[in-house]
Design a protein around this motif. Structure first.
Motif, PDB file in Angstrom:
ATOM      1  N   ASN A 479       0.832  -1.198   0.000  1.00 60.20           N
ATOM      2  CA  ASN A 479       0.000   0.000   0.000  1.00 60.20           C
ATOM      3  C   ASN A 479       0.867   1.247   0.000  1.00 60.20           C
ATOM      4  OD1 ASN A 479       0.890   0.337   2.664  1.00 60.20           O
ATOM      5  ND2 ASN A 479      -0.895  -0.745   3.503  1.00 60.20           N
ATOM      6  N   LEU A 480       0.251   2.401   0.130  1.00 64.58           N
ATOM      7  CA  LEU A 480       1.008   3.650   0.043  1.00 64.58           C
ATOM      8  C   LEU A 480       2.075   3.757   1.118  1.00 64.58           C
ATOM      9  CD1 LEU A 480      -1.863   6.188  -0.784  1.00 64.58           C
ATOM     10  CD2 LEU A 480      -0.110   5.267  -2.328  1.00 64.58           C
ATOM     11  N   LEU A 481       1.844   3.143   2.263  1.00 60.69           N
ATOM     12  CA  LEU A 481       2.832   3.191   3.345  1.00 60.69           C
ATOM     13  C   LEU A 481       3.757   1.976   3.324  1.00 60.69           C
ATOM     14  CD1 LEU A 481       0.511   4.425   6.249  1.00 60.69           C
ATOM     15  CD2 LEU A 481       2.022   5.772   4.775  1.00 60.69           C
ATOM     16  N   ARG A 482       3.682   1.252   2.203  1.00 59.56           N
ATOM     17  CA  ARG A 482       4.515   0.065   1.975  1.00 59.56           C
ATOM     18  C   ARG A 482       4.241  -1.044   2.995  1.00 59.56           C
ATOM     19  NH1 ARG A 482      10.196   1.247  -1.107  1.00 59.56           N
ATOM     20  NH2 ARG A 482       9.242   2.295  -2.882  1.00 59.56           N
ATOM     21  N   GLY A 483       2.991  -1.081   3.453  1.00 60.09           N
ATOM     22  CA  GLY A 483       2.520  -2.237   4.202  1.00 60.09           C
ATOM     23  C   GLY A 483       1.932  -3.224   3.220  1.00 60.09           C
ATOM     24  N   LEU A 484       1.565  -4.430   3.675  1.00 61.04           N
ATOM     25  CA  LEU A 484       1.009  -5.439   2.791  1.00 61.04           C
ATOM     26  C   LEU A 484      -0.413  -5.070   2.383  1.00 61.04           C
ATOM     27  CD1 LEU A 484       2.279  -8.710   4.531  1.00 61.04           C
ATOM     28  CD2 LEU A 484       3.187  -7.611   2.484  1.00 61.04           C
ATOM     29  N   ALA A 485      -0.693  -5.124   1.098  1.00 62.92           N
ATOM     30  CA  ALA A 485      -2.015  -4.790   0.564  1.00 62.92           C
ATOM     31  C   ALA A 485      -2.666  -6.062   0.031  1.00 62.92           C
ATOM     32  CB  ALA A 485      -1.907  -3.743  -0.542  1.00 62.92           C
ATOM     33  N   THR A 486      -3.743  -6.492   0.648  1.00 63.34           N
ATOM     34  CA  THR A 486      -4.426  -7.716   0.244  1.00 63.34           C
ATOM     35  C   THR A 486      -5.485  -7.433  -0.819  1.00 63.34           C
ATOM     36  OG1 THR A 486      -6.026  -7.470   2.042  1.00 63.34           O
ATOM     37  CG2 THR A 486      -4.055  -8.793   2.488  1.00 63.34           C
ATOM     38  N   ILE A 487      -5.972  -8.502  -1.430  1.00 63.30           N
ATOM     39  CA  ILE A 487      -7.049  -8.391  -2.417  1.00 63.30           C
ATOM     40  C   ILE A 487      -8.309  -7.914  -1.701  1.00 63.30           C
ATOM     41  CG2 ILE A 487      -8.482  -9.715  -4.034  1.00 63.30           C
ATOM     42  CD1 ILE A 487      -6.060 -11.589  -4.414  1.00 63.30           C
ATOM     43  N   ARG A 488      -9.013  -6.955  -2.285  1.00 60.79           N
ATOM     44  CA  ARG A 488     -10.107  -6.289  -1.577  1.00 60.79           C
ATOM     45  C   ARG A 488     -11.458  -6.968  -1.717  1.00 60.79           C
ATOM     46  NH1 ARG A 488      -9.039   0.191  -2.642  1.00 60.79           N
ATOM     47  NH2 ARG A 488      -6.955   0.295  -1.680  1.00 60.79           N
ATOM     48  N   SER A 489     -11.661  -7.763  -2.763  1.00 62.09           N
ATOM     49  CA  SER A 489     -12.978  -8.354  -2.969  1.00 62.09           C
ATOM     50  C   SER A 489     -12.850  -9.686  -3.687  1.00 62.09           C
ATOM     51  CB  SER A 489     -13.869  -7.407  -3.787  1.00 62.09           C
ATOM     52  OG  SER A 489     -13.285  -7.154  -5.063  1.00 62.09           O
ATOM     53  N   GLY A 490     -13.987 -10.376  -3.833  1.00 61.79           N
ATOM     54  CA  GLY A 490     -13.991 -11.642  -4.542  1.00 61.79           C
ATOM     55  C   GLY A 490     -13.693 -12.822  -3.643  1.00 61.79           C
ATOM     56  N   GLU A 491     -13.597 -14.005  -4.272  1.00 62.02           N
ATOM     57  CA  GLU A 491     -13.408 -15.228  -3.495  1.00 62.02           C
ATOM     58  C   GLU A 491     -12.068 -15.284  -2.775  1.00 62.02           C
ATOM     59  OE1 GLU A 491     -13.037 -18.850  -5.787  1.00 62.02           O
ATOM     60  OE2 GLU A 491     -12.545 -17.701  -7.596  1.00 62.02           O
ATOM     61  N   ASN A 492     -11.090 -14.489  -3.240  1.00 64.30           N
ATOM     62  CA  ASN A 492      -9.769 -14.472  -2.610  1.00 64.30           C
ATOM     63  C   ASN A 492      -9.532 -13.210  -1.781  1.00 64.30           C
ATOM     64  OD1 ASN A 492      -8.871 -16.995  -3.846  1.00 64.30           O
ATOM     65  ND2 ASN A 492      -8.833 -15.847  -5.774  1.00 64.30           N
ATOM     66  N   LYS A 493     -10.611 -12.622  -1.312  1.00 63.76           N
ATOM     67  CA  LYS A 493     -10.529 -11.401  -0.504  1.00 63.76           C
ATOM     68  C   LYS A 493      -9.628 -11.614   0.711  1.00 63.76           C
ATOM     69  CE  LYS A 493     -13.506  -8.093   1.933  1.00 63.76           C
ATOM     70  NZ  LYS A 493     -14.906  -7.776   2.308  1.00 63.76           N
ATOM     71  N   ASN A 494      -8.864 -10.559   1.035  1.00 64.33           N
ATOM     72  CA  ASN A 494      -7.972 -10.542   2.209  1.00 64.33           C
ATOM     73  C   ASN A 494      -6.794 -11.511   2.082  1.00 64.33           C
ATOM     74  OD1 ASN A 494      -9.609  -8.611   3.515  1.00 64.33           O
ATOM     75  ND2 ASN A 494     -10.917 -10.225   4.370  1.00 64.33           N
ATOM     76  N   THR A 495      -6.402 -11.823   0.844  1.00 63.65           N
ATOM     77  CA  THR A 495      -5.229 -12.667   0.633  1.00 63.65           C
ATOM     78  C   THR A 495      -4.212 -11.950  -0.244  1.00 63.65           C
ATOM     79  OG1 THR A 495      -6.076 -13.733  -1.382  1.00 63.65           O
ATOM     80  CG2 THR A 495      -6.670 -14.743   0.739  1.00 63.65           C
ATOM     81  N   LEU A 496      -3.003 -12.483  -0.284  1.00 66.27           N
ATOM     82  CA  LEU A 496      -1.950 -12.005  -1.182  1.00 66.27           C
ATOM     83  C   LEU A 496      -1.830 -12.987  -2.335  1.00 66.27           C
ATOM     84  CD1 LEU A 496       0.832 -11.264   1.482  1.00 66.27           C
ATOM     85  CD2 LEU A 496      -0.729  -9.598   0.451  1.00 66.27           C
ATOM     86  N   ASP A 497      -1.776 -12.487  -3.552  1.00 74.57           N
ATOM     87  CA  ASP A 497      -1.563 -13.338  -4.723  1.00 74.57           C
ATOM     88  C   ASP A 497      -0.058 -13.499  -4.908  1.00 74.57           C
ATOM     89  OD1 ASP A 497      -1.325 -14.557  -7.177  1.00 74.57           O
ATOM     90  OD2 ASP A 497      -2.846 -13.334  -8.170  1.00 74.57           O
ATOM     91  N   LEU A 498       0.457 -14.627  -4.433  1.00 75.54           N
ATOM     92  CA  LEU A 498       1.902 -14.840  -4.448  1.00 75.54           C
ATOM     93  C   LEU A 498       2.433 -15.174  -5.832  1.00 75.54           C
ATOM     94  CD1 LEU A 498       2.434 -16.823  -1.133  1.00 75.54           C
ATOM     95  CD2 LEU A 498       2.922 -14.417  -1.588  1.00 75.54           C
ATOM     96  N   LYS A 499       1.533 -15.374  -6.794  1.00 77.29           N
ATOM     97  CA  LYS A 499       1.980 -15.590  -8.166  1.00 77.29           C
ATOM     98  C   LYS A 499       2.049 -14.250  -8.898  1.00 77.29           C
ATOM     99  CE  LYS A 499       0.924 -17.845 -12.576  1.00 77.29           C
ATOM    100  NZ  LYS A 499       0.025 -18.752 -13.328  1.00 77.29           N
ATOM    101  N   HIS A 500       0.887 -13.653  -9.194  1.00 73.46           N
ATOM    102  CA  HIS A 500       0.854 -12.459 -10.040  1.00 73.46           C
ATOM    103  C   HIS A 500       1.438 -11.223  -9.365  1.00 73.46           C
ATOM    104  CE1 HIS A 500      -2.246 -15.014 -12.036  1.00 73.46           C
ATOM    105  NE2 HIS A 500      -1.601 -14.584 -13.096  1.00 73.46           N
ATOM    106  N   ASN A 501       1.341 -11.144  -8.041  1.00 72.55           N
ATOM    107  CA  ASN A 501       1.921  -9.998  -7.333  1.00 72.55           C
ATOM    108  C   ASN A 501       3.169 -10.367  -6.549  1.00 72.55           C
ATOM    109  OD1 ASN A 501      -1.444  -9.401  -6.901  1.00 72.55           O
ATOM    110  ND2 ASN A 501      -0.191  -7.938  -8.008  1.00 72.55           N
ATOM    111  N   GLY A 502       3.536 -11.631  -6.620  1.00 73.10           N
ATOM    112  CA  GLY A 502       4.706 -12.097  -5.887  1.00 73.10           C
ATOM    113  C   GLY A 502       5.867 -12.438  -6.793  1.00 73.10           C
ATOM    114  N   VAL A 503       5.817 -13.630  -7.418  1.00 72.08           N
ATOM    115  CA  VAL A 503       6.948 -14.052  -8.240  1.00 72.08           C
ATOM    116  C   VAL A 503       6.934 -13.418  -9.632  1.00 72.08           C
ATOM    117  CG1 VAL A 503       7.231 -16.234  -7.014  1.00 72.08           C
ATOM    118  CG2 VAL A 503       5.748 -16.147  -9.019  1.00 72.08           C
TER     119      VAL A 503
END
Length: 609
Positions: A479-503
Motif C-alpha cells: 500500500n502507500l505506506l509500503r505495508g502489505l495490501a491484500t485483495i479487496r474483494s472476490g473469493e480471494n478477498k484478504n489474501t496475497l496473490d503470491l503468483k501475479h503480485n509475488g513471483v
C-alpha cells in the motif's frame, strides 16, 4: 593426466551410490572397470544393442534418447546410465551418444548385478520397480549411513589454507574434514571459512588450517536418521555434518546429499511415466506430484530445486505423450519441435500449473500437414496434458491454436513483427514467447532463433522500453505506506496473490535483464545471477533481488504445501494473518526490494547500488 586406479577410487568416493560401497568393494571394482574414450558425436550404444555394462561419466557430456529419438536427458560428470536395460534383459532401451569428448567408466553387467544383490544402498539407488515405497526409504526415517558420503576428503590441521583451497577445487567439494594422524576428527573447514576468514581478512596463504577451521564441529553417528541431519542443519545454520564412529571420521552429509537422495523419488515418477501406455496411466503418476512437493519442501530443498524437479516430470510426460501420438498417427511428415513457455519453459512449475506450449514445424510442411497430422498431434498431446492435471491454458497459448503451430519462417516473422511494432498485444506475446524452451522433437529447428531474436530485441530501444512498461503492470502487494495490501474483494478477498503480485514481478524483471544483456538462460533465478555477472546489476542490488525472490518463491511453496497437508488443492493465495509478525515483516521487505528494482527499471537505470 592418466586415469590411474587412485583417481578412479577418489572419483567413485565422490559419487553416490558408489561412495556407499565398502572400500574393499571399491578396490575390487577397479579390477573390472573398463575405461573408454569417446569423441564428440560418437555413438556409445544404439537402441536394442547388448549393453557392455553400466556407464559412469568421468568427464564429458552424454545425450540419451528414447526409441523414437526424443531426447530423454543430457548427462554430465558423475551421472550413470544404461541401468534400465541391464536390469531388464541386458539390451539397451535407449540410445546414447557423446555430446562432447568424454571419458566413461564401464562396470561389467555381472559386476553390476552382484552390486545390486549384495549392497542395499546400491540396489535402492537403481531400483526401477513400481513397488510401493517402504517407509524406511523416506529421508526423515532413513539412517544416515545410507546416504552419507563415505571417506570424505580430508586435510591436516597444519596444512596451509592454499593447500586446502586447491584440494576443494580438485575434488569439487565445498568442505574438508580436518583429522589427525589417526583419523580422528578435530575440525572442519569450508569454502565460507576460506572466503570469510582468509580472503576477507587478507590472511597469508601460508596460514595453517587450524587457525580458520571450526574446531570440534557438531557431528552425528551413522545410526542417526535423516531428520536428525535436517534439524541440526536448520538449528545451527550449517550445510555440512560430519559422521563419526566414536571420534573417528566415517563420512559426511551435505545439503547436496539430501537433495540427491530426494531426487531418487522424482526419478521413480519419471521412470513410471516413461513406461506408461496412455495419458490415463501418466495421470496416475502425476497425481502423486503434490506428495513429492510436500516431501521436497519438508526436507529443506531450495525452491529452484523443487520447481526444477516438478518441471522435469512435466517434460517427461510431454515427451511420452509425443511418442504415444506418433505411435497412433505414424511418423511425422516433416521434422517438428514441441516447446514450452510460461512456468514450464522457465522450469518453475509448482503444485499449480496450466499448459503453455507451441509447435515449430519444418519449413517444408504443407497446409495439409498442418491442418491434418500436426493438428491431431497437438490435440492428442494437449488433451493428454489436461488429463494429467496440466489444464488447458485460459489464454489459448497452446499448440492446438493454429497460430502457435507454424513453420519456423512464420515464427521468425512473428518475432520480427513484435520487435518492430511493439503494441500492447506484441508486448504480451513477447513476454510469453521469450521464455520458450525445447521439450521434444527436432531441436535444430530452434537453433539460432533465440540468439537472433535477443540480439534484435536488445538493439531496439523502443521495444525494450515497451517491454519494461509492460513488466511494471504486475506490482508487489504494497500500500502507500509500503505495508502489505491484500485483495479487496472476490473469493480471494484478504489474501496475497503470491503468483501475479509475488513471483511474476521478478520474472518480468529478469526477462528485461535477459533482453538487455542477451542472456540465453530462461530460468528466472539463472537470469538474475547472469545479470549480476555481466554487470547489469550491482552485486548488492542483485543480491537483494535474488534474496527477495527466494523468500517470495519459498513462501509460495510453503503455502501450497500447507494446503496439500490440509487435503485442499494448492493455490497461490496466502492469508497474511496466518504469518507471524516476523514472517510478515520479512515478506514485506522482500516486496519493497522488488518494488524498488521496478522503479529503477522504469527510470531507465540498469543498476542498483
Amino acid at each position: 593426466m592418466p586415469l590411474t586406479p587412485d583417481r578412479i577410487v577418489r572419483f567413485l568416493n565422490s559419487v553416490h551410490p558408489y561412495d556407499a560401497l565398502p572400500a574393499d568393494v571399491q578396490t575390487a571394482i577397479l579390477q573390472e572397470v573398463d575405461v573408454r574414450d569417446v569423441k564428440k558425436d560418437g555413438t556409445i550404444y544404439e537402441f536394442g544393442a547388448t549393453l557392455p555394462g553400466l556407464f559412469i561419466i568421468f568427464d564429458g557430456a552424454v545425450e540419451v534418447r528414447d526409441e523414437q529419438g526424443a531426447v530423454l536427458s543430457y548427462l554430465g560428470p558423475r551421472n550413470s546410465f544404461g541401468e534400465r536395460g541391464l536390469l531388464k534383459d541386458g539390451v539397451a532401451v535407449t540410445s546414447a551418444r557423446a555430446d562432447a569428448d568424454s571419458i566413461l567408466l564401464v562396470v561389467p553387467p555381472a559386476t553390476f548385478q552382484n552390486l545390486i544383490k549384495d549392497h542395499q544402498p546400491f540396489a535402492r539407488f537403481f531400483d526401477r520397480s513400481r513397488k510401493p515405497q517402504a517407509r524406511d526409504k523416506d529421508l526423515a526415517t532413513t539412517q544416515v549411513a545410507t546416504f552419507m558420503a563415505n571417506a570424505p576428503i580430508t586435510c591436516q590441521p597444519d596444512d596451509n589454507v592454499q593447500f586446502a583451497a586447491r584440494k576443494m577445487r580438485d575434488h569439487h567439494v565445498s568442505s574438508l574434514c580436518v583429522t589427525d594422524g589417526d583419523g580422528r576428527l578435530i575440525g572442519i573447514v569450508t569454502i565460507r571459512d576460506l572466503s570469510g576468514k582468509v580472503l576477507a581478512e587478507g590472511l597469508p596463504i601460508e596460514t595453517p588450517v587450524r587457525e580458520v577451521m571450526t574446531a570440534d564441529p557438531v557431528t552425528l553417528a551413522p545410526s542417526a536418521i535423516g531428520s536428525d541431519v535436517l534439524h541440526l542443519m536448520m538449528e545451527r545454520r550449517i550445510g555440512h555434518v560430519p559422521i563419526v564412529n566414536g571420534d573417528v571420521l566415517a563420512g559426511i552429509v551435505t545439503q547436496t546429499d539430501l537433495t540427491r537422495f530426494q531426487a531418487v523419488s522424482s526419478a521413480e515418477l519419471v521412470g513410471e511415466i516413461s513406461a506408461a501406455g496412455t495419458a490415463e496411466e501418466i495421470a496416475k503418476v502425476t497425481a502423486r506430484i503434490p506428495d513429492l512437493l510436500v516431501q521436497l519442501v519438508a526436507n529443506g530443498s531450495r525452491h529452484e530445486v523443487v520447481t526444477r524437479l516438478i518441471t522435469d516430470i512435466a517434460d517427461i510426460a510431454t515427451r511420452r505423450l509425443l511418442a504415444l501420438a506418433e505411435e497412433k498417427l505414424g511418423p511425422p511428415p516433416v521434422p517438428y519441435l514441441w516447446l514450452a513457455c510460461g512456468s514450464q519453459g522457465r522450469q518453475e512449475q509448482t503444485g499449480v500449473s496450466d499448459q503453455d506450449n507451441c509447435l515449430f514445424l519444418d519449413d517444408g510442411v504443407t497446409d495439409a500437414d498442418q491442418t491434418g497430422y500436426f493438428a491431431e498431434l497437438a490435440k492428442f498431446v494437449s488433451d493428454g496434458l489436461n488429463t494429467c492435471g496440466y489444464v488447458y491454458c485460459p489464454g489459448d497459448m497452446m499448440a492446438t491454436n493454429p497460430r502457435w503451430c507454424q513453420p519456423v519462417r512464420v515464427w521468425k516473422s512473428y518475432f520480427e513483427g513484435w520487435i518492430e511494432k511493439p503494441d500492447p498485444m506484441a508486448q504480451m506475446l513477447s513476454s510469453v514467447m521469450f521464455d520458450l524452451r525445447p521439450i521434444g522433437g527436432h531441436t535444430p529447428l530452434f537453433a539460432n532463433l533465440q540468439e537472433e531474436t535477443l540480439a534484435a530485441a536488445s538493439k531496439n530501444s523502443i521495444f525494450v522500453a515497451h517491454m519494461i512498461s509492460n513488466s511494471l503492470k504486475h506490482t508487489p502487494p504494497l500500500n502507500l505506506l509500503r505495508g502489505l495490501a491484500t485483495i479487496r474483494s472476490g473469493e480471494n478477498k484478504n489474501t496475497l496473490d503470491l503468483k501475479h503480485n509475488g513471483v511474476v514481478p521478478v520474472v518480468d524483471l529478469a526477462r528485461i535483464y535477459a533482453l538487455r544483456g542477451e542472456i540465453r538462460a530462461v530460468n528466472t533465478r539463472a537470469r538474475l545471477v547472469e545479470a549480476r555477472e555481466n554487470g547489469q546489476l550491482s552485486q548488492s542490488g542483485a543480491g537483494d533481488l535474488i534474496d527477495a525472490y527466494d523468500l517470495i518463491a519459498e513462501t509460495r511453496l510453503l503455502h501450497q504445501v500447507d494446503m496439500i497437508k490440509q487435503g485442499l488443492p494448492p493455490n497461490n493465495f496466502l492469508q497474511p494473518s496466518i504469518l507471524s509478525d516476523f514472517e510478515r515483516s520479512h515478506l514485506r521487505d522482500a516486496f519493497v526490494v522488488v518494488k524498488t528494482m521496478q522503479s529503477a527499471a522504469g527510470q531507465g537505470r540498469g543498476m542498483l547500488s
